[in-house]
Write an enzyme that holds these catalytic residues in place. Sequence first.
Site, PDB file in Angstrom:
ATOM      1  N   GLY A  94       0.820  -1.193   0.000  1.00 22.35           N
ATOM      2  CA  GLY A  94       0.000   0.000   0.000  1.00 22.35           C
ATOM      3  C   GLY A  94       0.859   1.250   0.000  1.00 22.35           C
ATOM      4  O   GLY A  94       1.991   1.234   0.465  1.00 22.35           O
ATOM      5  N   SER A  95       0.337   2.356  -0.547  1.00 22.77           N
ATOM      6  CA  SER A  95       1.054   3.623  -0.486  1.00 22.77           C
ATOM      7  C   SER A  95       0.888   4.221   0.901  1.00 22.77           C
ATOM      8  O   SER A  95       0.123   3.716   1.714  1.00 22.77           O
ATOM      9  CB  SER A  95       0.511   4.578  -1.545  1.00 22.77           C
ATOM     10  OG  SER A  95       0.835   4.098  -2.823  1.00 22.77           O
ATOM     11  N   GLY A  96       1.631   5.307   1.171  1.00 19.67           N
ATOM     12  CA  GLY A  96       1.536   5.956   2.470  1.00 19.67           C
ATOM     13  C   GLY A  96       2.727   5.627   3.358  1.00 19.67           C
ATOM     14  O   GLY A  96       2.817   6.122   4.477  1.00 19.67           O
ATOM     15  N   HIS A  97       3.655   4.793   2.843  1.00 14.67           N
ATOM     16  CA  HIS A  97       4.839   4.408   3.621  1.00 14.67           C
ATOM     17  C   HIS A  97       6.107   5.023   3.044  1.00 14.67           C
ATOM     18  O   HIS A  97       7.209   4.584   3.363  1.00 14.67           O
ATOM     19  CB  HIS A  97       4.998   2.890   3.636  1.00 14.67           C
ATOM     20  CG  HIS A  97       3.773   2.154   4.045  1.00 14.67           C
ATOM     21  ND1 HIS A  97       3.150   2.399   5.242  1.00 14.67           N
ATOM     22  CD2 HIS A  97       3.036   1.208   3.420  1.00 14.67           C
ATOM     23  CE1 HIS A  97       2.082   1.611   5.339  1.00 14.67           C
ATOM     24  NE2 HIS A  97       1.990   0.894   4.243  1.00 14.67           N
ATOM     25  N   LYS A 143       5.739  -7.857   2.478  1.00 14.40           N
ATOM     26  CA  LYS A 143       5.498  -7.624   3.904  1.00 14.40           C
ATOM     27  C   LYS A 143       4.311  -8.491   4.312  1.00 14.40           C
ATOM     28  O   LYS A 143       3.335  -8.609   3.562  1.00 14.40           O
ATOM     29  CB  LYS A 143       5.195  -6.145   4.163  1.00 14.40           C
ATOM     30  CG  LYS A 143       6.316  -5.233   3.689  1.00 14.40           C
ATOM     31  CD  LYS A 143       6.251  -3.815   4.240  1.00 14.40           C
ATOM     32  CE  LYS A 143       5.062  -3.014   3.771  1.00 14.40           C
ATOM     33  NZ  LYS A 143       4.916  -2.963   2.292  1.00 14.40           N
ATOM     34  N   ASP A 187      -1.257  -8.305   0.967  1.00 10.60           N
ATOM     35  CA  ASP A 187      -0.019  -8.321   0.187  1.00 10.60           C
ATOM     36  C   ASP A 187       0.335  -9.744  -0.212  1.00 10.60           C
ATOM     37  O   ASP A 187       0.682 -10.016  -1.360  1.00 10.60           O
ATOM     38  CB  ASP A 187       1.132  -7.699   0.983  1.00 10.60           C
ATOM     39  CG  ASP A 187       0.895  -6.223   1.258  1.00 10.60           C
ATOM     40  OD1 ASP A 187      -0.161  -5.885   1.805  1.00 10.60           O
ATOM     41  OD2 ASP A 187       1.761  -5.406   0.897  1.00 10.60           O
ATOM     42  N   HIS A 229       0.007   0.874   9.173  1.00 12.62           N
ATOM     43  CA  HIS A 229      -1.198   1.198   8.401  1.00 12.62           C
ATOM     44  C   HIS A 229      -2.199   1.937   9.254  1.00 12.62           C
ATOM     45  O   HIS A 229      -3.399   1.904   9.006  1.00 12.62           O
ATOM     46  CB  HIS A 229      -1.846  -0.061   7.844  1.00 12.62           C
ATOM     47  CG  HIS A 229      -0.970  -0.811   6.922  1.00 12.62           C
ATOM     48  ND1 HIS A 229       0.028  -1.646   7.371  1.00 12.62           N
ATOM     49  CD2 HIS A 229      -0.894  -0.821   5.579  1.00 12.62           C
ATOM     50  CE1 HIS A 229       0.657  -2.167   6.337  1.00 12.62           C
ATOM     51  NE2 HIS A 229       0.132  -1.676   5.244  1.00 12.62           N
TER      52      HIS A 229
END
Lengths: 218, 218, 331, 331
Positions: C54-57, C105, C110, C219
Site C-alpha cells: 500500500g502507499s503511504g509508507h 510484507k 499483500d 497502516h
Amino acid sequence: MALDVAWALRWVRRTAAVVAEHKTELMELDRQIGDGDHGENMNRGFTAVVAKLDALDEPPAEVGDLLKLVATTLMSTVGGAAGPLYGTAYLRAAKVAGVEALGAADCVAVLEAGLEGIVARGKATTGEKTMVDAWTPAALAAQAAAADGASPEAVLEAAAVAAEAGAVATDPMVATKGRASYLGERSAGHRDPGAASTALILRAAAATAADPSLGSVA
Amino acid sequence: MALDVAWALRWVRRTAAVVAEHKTELMELDRQIGDGDHGENMNRGFTAVVAKLDALDEPPAEVGDLLKLVATTLMSTVGGAAGPLYGTAYLRAAKVAGVEALGAADCVAVLEAGLEGIVARGKATTGEKTMVDAWTPAALAAQAAAADGASPEAVLEAAAVAAEAGAVATDPMVATKGRASYLGERSAGHRDPGAASTALILRAAAATAADPSLGSVA
Amino acid sequence: MKKLINDPARVTDESVEGFGWAHADLVAVHTDPMFISRAGGAVQGKVGLVSGGGSGHEPLHAGFVGLGMLDAAVPGAMFTSPTPDAIAPATIAANGGAGVLHIVKNYTGDVLNFETAAELADADGIEVRTVVVNDDVAVEDSLYTAGRRGVAGTVCVEKIAGASAERGDDLATVTALAEKVIANVRTMGVALAACTVPHAGVPSFDLTDQEIEIGIGIHGEPGRHRIPMAPADEITAMLTNPVLDDLKLAAGEKVLLFVNGMGGTPLSELYVVYRAARTIVEARGGVVERSLVGNYVTSLEMQGCSVTVLRLDDELTALWDAPVTTAALRW
Amino acid sequence: MKKLINDPARVTDESVEGFGWAHADLVAVHTDPMFISRAGGAVQGKVGLVSGGGSGHEPLHAGFVGLGMLDAAVPGAMFTSPTPDAIAPATIAANGGAGVLHIVKNYTGDVLNFETAAELADADGIEVRTVVVNDDVAVEDSLYTAGRRGVAGTVCVEKIAGASAERGDDLATVTALAEKVIANVRTMGVALAACTVPHAGVPSFDLTDQEIEIGIGIHGEPGRHRIPMAPADEITAMLTNPVLDDLKLAAGEKVLLFVNGMGGTPLSELYVVYRAARTIVEARGGVVERSLVGNYVTSLEMQGCSVTVLRLDDELTALWDAPVTTAALRW
Ligand SMILES: Nc1ncnc2c1ncn2[C@@H]1O[C@H](COP(=O)(O)OP(=O)(O)O)[C@@H](O)[C@H]1O
Ligand SMILES: Nc1ncnc2c1ncn2[C@@H]1O[C@H](COP(=O)(O)OP(=O)(O)O)[C@@H](O)[C@H]1O
Ligand SMILES: [Mg+2]
Ligand SMILES: [Mg+2]
Ligand SMILES: [Mg+2]
Ligand SMILES: [Mg+2]
C-alpha cells in the site's frame, strides 16, 4: 542608601527573580510576534548569572566589575538577538560604572551607555518596536530627573516609569527590526517582548534602590 | 422469475449500489479493527465492474460468464485482502454457474463454491472473525432450504438472512486472521467489515431475485 | 483534515508522477498498471528484486529502487496492497533472465496479491521466489494467526538482498540471504498521534493528549495496548527490550540499530530515541556496528517511531555496506 | 504536547549526543560549548565552513557536516541562535589554515552572535568571512528592516560553497561562490499546522482546520497572511510564482527545484507539490536541471513545505553534483 555593589548585587538577583516570574508572559509575547523563546532565553541567562554570583568568594570591588560579569554571562548563555544586545548594554554600562557607588549622574551615564550599546549592535532607532523603545525614554527621563537634582533612587524610579510606558507604547507599532518585522503590519497590536523585559530590568533597579530588603539572598 | 443473466446483471448492479451506499459504514468498521479502507476498496472494485458492464455491447450468455467478469475485475481493482478473496469466490462460483438460469441447487452450488474459494485462498475457518463467518452460515442455510424444496428465490433469501446473522455474530469474536488479528483481544466488540460486505452482497442477491425492479439500469 | 493534496483519489498517481520527474536519473514510472522500475530497465543476468504494498509508507518502496536495491516497486492505493495485474508486469520488467524475488510484507492482502501475481509471472516462464517479512514483535506469532506484520525491517531485507543480487548471486542465494535477514531482524513501534488516510478524512484511531499507542503497525492500525504518555527513555525501553528479547541477543553480538520515524516526528526526537535505544542495547552487551536513523518506513504523518535491531555477521555487514544508489538510500 | 523527549531542557544535548553516536564515522560532537565538527578534524590547507543556528531545523546544520559540505555546525537552543562562546571554538576547529567562512541565516540573533564570534576568532588570528543567507521572498526586503530570512536556500549555499572549498578554492573564491548562490536562490513556505517548541509546550501559532499560513519562516513564526485551505496545486502556485517573479527567471534558464518539507508532512505530499511546482516552472520556460525533495530545513513537526528555486549555470551545477558525504546528504 548608597547604590553600591551591595545594591547592584540585589538589583541583579532581583532581575533574575522577576524574569523567572514573568518567563511565560515574555514567551507568550514573543510567541505572538516572534518565535516564543524570549522568556526562556532571558531566564536561562539570568539563572546563569545568579549561579556565577553564588560562586563568588567575595563581591567585586566596583559596580562596573559586577555589570561586566553580567554582560559576559548573558552573551554566552542567552543566545538569540537579546543575548548580544543585553550583553553589549551591560558591557558598555560597566565601562562607565567604575565606581564604588552610583550617584545620580552615574545612573544617567549607565543608562545612556547601555542604550548606546544596544543601538551600536542592533542599529535600531525608536519606533521600530524593539527594546530601544523602552531604553530611550528611560535614559531621557533619567537625564531630566538628574537635571532637576533628583536623588539616584529618584533617577532610577523615573527611568523605570518611562521604560514601562515605553514598553506599552510599542503595542501599536509595526516592527521594522528583529523577528517581528517579518510579520509586517501583523506585528501591530502586540507588545514587544524585549521592551517588556527591559521594563522589568529597570523596574528591578528602582525597586531595589527604594527597598533594601528586595533582592537580598534569602 | 428466472435467476438468469438478466437477474445476475441486476444483482451485480444492485451490489455496486449498496456497497457505495454503505461505503463509509464499511470504512468505519475497518477503521475500528483494521486500516479503514474496506469500504473504499469494495467501492473502487464494484464501480469498475459496473463500468465494464456498461461497456458491454451484449450481455454474456450464461450467468457464469458474468460472474467471471466480476471476478477478474475485482481481482485487478480491489486490492487488499478482500480483492483476491472475493475475486476467487466469484471465480469459483462462475465455474458452477455455466447455465442460463440458476435453479435452487445451482444457488447452493454457487454459494458453496464461493466459500470454498475464500477458504482455499485465505485458509480461515469459522470463528476467526472474517467473511468466512458470513459465507459459511449462508451456504449451510441455502443447503437446508434447498433440501426442503424451497424455490431459488427462497434459497437466496435464506442465505441472505443467515449471512446477516453471521456478520452480527462476528461482533464478540477475537480475530485470528487478517489485519484485525494484530489487535488480539482488542478486536472483540467490533463487527468484521468483510463479513458485513458479504452480507450486503448476498442480501442484494435475494432482494433482486424477489423484486425485478431492483438493480435494473435507471 | 489538511493535506497538501488535490484529490484524495489522485494523490498516489500525482505523488508517483512527481517522484518519477524528480528522480528520472534513477527510475522509470509506468502508469496503469502503475509501477516503478529502474531507469535502465532490467539488468541482464541479474536476479530481479520486486517489492510493493500500500502507499503511504514513502520512501518505501519506490524510494529504494535503484542500483544495489530493488529493480521494481509496486505501490497500491493508500494502505491497500497492489493488485496482481500491476505486480505481474513489474515482475516481468524486473526480470533479467535470472529469476525474480518478491519481497512481501506479511499482510494477508499483500501475500495473496503477490501470490496471484507470481502465478501469472510463472505462466510467462519467469521463475519467482517469495520471501515474507514479519519483523514486528508487537504481534504474537502463531501457526493459527495471520502472523507478524512486516514493518521497518523490510528496509534491511531490501538493502541486503539487493546487494546480493547486484554482486551476481543466483536466485537461491539471494533468497537465502533475504531469509537470513528476516530470521535476524525484529522491530517494535509506538504512535503518539495517528495518521489520517486522505480518502477516510478522519484519524485512523483516536488518542487523547495523554495517551500513546504501543505496538502499532504502519497502516494506522491501533496497537496492542494504550498507555499514558511517558518520557522518551521509558518509551524506547518498551520498544527495545521486547525486540532484544525476541532476538535472544547474546552479549558480544554485533547489530545494526535502526530508529525509524513514522513520518510526523522531528529528526531531533528520533536521535533522542536512538540515544536511549543504543544505551539499552549496549547495556545488554550488544555491539552497535551500524546505524540508521530517519523516516524510511512511514505511516503518512503519523507521529511516533519504531526501533529495529538486525543481528549482523561479517557477510550481512558487507552487504549492508555495499554501494546503493536510490532516491532514499545512497552510499 | 506529546514528544519523544525526556526533559525539554535537555532535548538538544541528548539529540546531538545521539547524532554523534549514530554518525561517529562522519562527525565528532563537542560539549560545552556544544558544536559538531568533522570526524577527521580540520582539513589542512582547506577553507573551513562553519554554520549554525537555533536547533529544531534538523538535519540542518549538523546533518550537513562532512566531506564536500560543512566543517563544523553550531546548534543553539531550540529556535535560538547559538552564542559566540560556542561559535568561536567551532571556527577554530574548522580552521585548516586557509581561513573560515561563516554561513549565517539572516536573523538578528544569528547575525549578532556570529559577528561577535568572528571578532573572537579574528583575535586568534583566524581570517573569517561571513555570508548571510536571505532567500525568503515572503519577507519584504528593505534597507530599513531586518531584511529577508534565511531558510531552505541555506542547503544550496552550504552544498555549493562546500564543494568549492573541497576542491581547494581560496577563501575569496569560496565566499564569492556562496554569494553567487545567495544572489540566485529564492524560497517561500507554507504551514498547514504549527509546531510546538518543547519548552513552550503550546503551538507557535494557532490555525483552525480550515486555515493555512502563507509565507512562514522556520521558527514557527506566523506568516505574512492567513488564507483558507486550498488544493495543493493552488498552494504551490502561491509559493512558486513569487519565487520565480523575484528571481526574474527568464525562459530557457536552468534551475534546481527544491521542495523542502517542514518536518510533519508526508513525503508523498512533498512529491505532489514538486509535481505542481515543476509544472509551473516549466510553463514559465524554466528548465529543471536538478531536483531535491525531502525534509532538509525543518521546523520541528510543523506541517507544510517550502519551494526553493536556484538559478543554475554550469559552474553551480558542477559544484552541486560534486561528491558529498554527510548524514543528511550524500552522493
Ligand atoms: N535590531 C534590534 N535592535 C534592538 N533590539 C532588537 C533588535 N532585534 C531584536 N531586538 C529585540 O530582541 C527581542 C527578541 O529577543 P529574543 O526573542 O530573545 O531573540 P530572537 O528574536 O532571536 O528569538 C525583540 O523583542 C526586540 O526587543
Ligand atoms: N485469511 C482471511 N480469510 C478470509 N477473509 C479474510 C482473511 N483475511 C482478511 N479477510 C477479510 O478481509 C477483510 C478486510 O478487507 P480489506 O480491508 O479490504 O483488506 P485489508 O485488510 O488488506 O485492508 C476482513 O474484514 C476480513 O473479512
Ligand atoms: Mg524570540
Ligand atoms: Mg482494510
Ligand atoms: Mg488495506
Ligand atoms: Mg529565537
